[in-house]
Design an enzyme around this catalytic site. Structure first.
Site, PDB file in Angstrom:
ATOM      1  N   GLU A 273      14.593 -15.391  -0.664  1.00 33.21           N
ATOM      2  CA  GLU A 273      14.940 -16.454   0.283  1.00 33.21           C
ATOM      3  C   GLU A 273      13.850 -17.525   0.357  1.00 33.21           C
ATOM      4  OE1 GLU A 273      16.021 -15.412   4.245  1.00 33.21           O
ATOM      5  OE2 GLU A 273      17.034 -13.565   3.596  1.00 33.21           O
TER       6      GLU A 273
ATOM      7  N   ASP B  28       0.828  -1.197   0.000  1.00 32.88           N
ATOM      8  CA  ASP B  28       0.000   0.000   0.000  1.00 32.88           C
ATOM      9  C   ASP B  28       0.869   1.257   0.000  1.00 32.88           C
ATOM     10  OD1 ASP B  28      -2.738   1.139   0.347  1.00 32.88           O
ATOM     11  OD2 ASP B  28      -1.885   1.901   2.210  1.00 32.88           O
TER      12      ASP B  28
END
Length: 522
Positions: A256, A200
């Site tokens: 990751e 956002d």
């Protein structure tokens, strides 16, 4: 090709999608119960608006705890069940992240209010002394997106910045504690299996360090600092270069968690002024996608459609960035059938624009209810709940957030087990627009969306990314691989070229009617 590069993502506005417990507000179990509907629609993923603990002053975009579920929407177990069920159905789950500000009920802000000016607690936010002899004037002349000044004074005399509601204090991203906290939030939800984050106000985390005044001569008579209508030219609160360091850090975290099931992604809600600045958010070491608001804001014009398609693709290619995204509506704007004129004309144009959008290279985002042909609702003043309504007197965003109609011939149209109107009342004339009614009608908007999403998988998904758009008078022509897309934005029928009709937004013969689009196999 990664799953997200050509995904169709369905935005779920959690309060208005489906209600499982009968309180009139949508919730996580409600979403889980309707996941088969999304699978059958033919989308690849869903993006869910904030469900975190929140006082709900801005309907979840004022977050008090980023690692827990608001009881209004369920529990962490409900979130886990939703993610698990979505994955069983082949759907990815993207959750909303709100890093520009917290709720004023967040423990950090409560600690800041209890601490003294200059304290470490206040340094997590943008507290400043006021101007004037006794500091009674705001620190600068910035306006809130929701109307009025962007500063509120606290009892000890200091002021805090809030680019949105007073209950949403902006964080100071120059403080390393803020970045560390949000990395922890990312890992918390990635560990629970989410496939990505919609970020956002992705362009707003950093402000110019001086917090200087805007140059009033550059405000172009804008009453607020609107990020939707980007008429401002001097914007010390948006698009600061340091924000890109945040997303480089996040990209490393997301990578990751990449595994055999696919990448985890970040999606920028970045209301940028140009296609080139939008492309900066999706360079190879930053986020994966950015909403293409240039497409959303384009008028009904073949020339304008062609311009935004070509400029978006070119800007992303120049920046070596990810493929474009395309979106026509979301929870912050007037629904596109209404923007396109409303009524029959607006719906015809909405179908045509959707058919064009779903042929373009890259990813597409759908807003819940557009597949039902829902238009903007004129919500009665006494039922409006958008904080911008209370600050500006303008209708706000409630009209695009009315809960979905699932079945039946009267409100609440199967939204939940209660027979009462939901949190925003539904119109009395939606019986023909319910999912149940449209599933029984091969000519419905829902049937059209299911057909075009199936056609996308067959005809254009995985096609050559090369895409050229042209405007020939009032006709948009888009060529991608072996498919030619035409949209008649004029007022008279035009001759169709030779080719097999794959799908059209309305019946066609040898001529293409106004406000109609078609895919041709050429």
């Amino acid at each position: 090709m990664s799953w997200w590069q050509e995904a169709v993502v369905y935005q779920v506005y959690v309060r208005s999608f489906a209600d499982a417990d009968g309180d009139g507000v949508g919730d996580l179990p409600g979403i889980t119960s309707r996941l088969p509907y999304l699978r059958d629609l033919g989308v690849d993923a869903l993006w869910i608006t904030p469900f975190y603990r929140s006082p709900q002053k801005d309907h979840g975009y004022d977050v008090a705890d980023y690692t827990d579920i608001d009881p209004l929407f369920g529990t962490l177990d409900d979130a886990d069940a939703l993610i698990t069920r979505a994955h069983e159905l082949g759907l990815r789950v993207i959750v909303d992240l709100v890093p520009n500000h917290t709720s004023d009920q967040h423990e950090w802000f409560q600690a800041a209010l209890a601490a003294a000016p200059g304290s470490p607690e206040r340094a997590r936010y943008l507290f400043r002394d006021g101007k004037g002899r006794k500091g009674t004037k705001p620190p600068n002349n910035w306006n809130s997106i929701f109307g009025g000044p962007a500063w509120t004074r606290v009892p000890d005399g200091q002021w805090y910045l809030h680019l949105f509601d007073t209950s949403q204090p902006d964080l100071d991203w120059r403080n390393p504690e803020v970045g560390d906290m949000f990395e922890g939030v990312l890992r918390f939800w990635l560990d629970r299996g989410v496939d990505g984050f919609r970020v956002d106000v992705a362009h707003g985390l950093y402000k110019e360090a001086s917090l200087r005044d805007q140059k009033r001569s550059e405000l172009a008579d804008s009453p607020t600092g609107s990020m939707v209508e980007r008429v401002l030219r001097d914007e010390p609160m948006w698009e600061q270069p340091e924000v890109h360091d945040v997303y480089r850090r996040w990209r490393k975290v997301l990578e990751e968690y990449g595994d055999g099931e696919g990448e985890r992604i970040g999606v920028a809600e970045a209301w940028t002024q140009t296609a080139e600045s939008m492309a900066e958010f999706v360079r190879p070491d930053e986020l994966h996608q950015a909403f293409n608001f240039g497409w959303l804001g384009t008028d009904w014009s073949a020339r304008d459609f062609a311009q935004v398609i070509n400029s978006s693709i070119a800007a992303l290619a120049t920046a070596d960035a990810s493929p474009p995204t395309w979106v026509l509506s979301n929870h912050d704007v007037v629904r596109h059938p209404t923007r396109y004129g409303g009524g029959t004309v607006g719906l015809d144009r909405a179908r045509a624009a959707t058919l064009v959008m779903l042929a373009l290279p890259g990813s597409a985002y759908l807003y819940q209810g557009e597949e039902l042909g829902l238009e903007q609702v004129d919500v009665p003043p006494e039922a409006r709940q958008d904080p911008s309504w209370f600050r500006t007197g303008e209708p706000g965003r409630d009209g695009c957030r009315v809960p979905l109609p699932w079945g039946g011939d009267a409100p609440p149209y199967g939204f939940g087990p209660s027979s009462a109107q939901p949190w925003i009342p539904q119109p009395d004339d939606w019986a023909d627009l319910t999912v149940a009614a449209q599933e029984a009608d091969d000519t419905s908007m829902l049937a059209f969306y299911r057909r075009v999403l199936a056609a996308r998988r067959t005809w254009v998904r995985g096609a050559d990314e090369a895409c050229v758009a042209q405007a020939k008078r009032n006709v948009l022509v888009v060529r991608r691989g072996g498919v030619t897309v035409l949209l008649n934005a004029g007022q008279r029928p035009v001759q169709l070229p030779e080719g097999e009709v794959i799908i059209s937004s309305a019946p066609v013969g040898d001529r293409l009617p106004p406000n109609t689009a078609v895919w041709l196999r050429t």
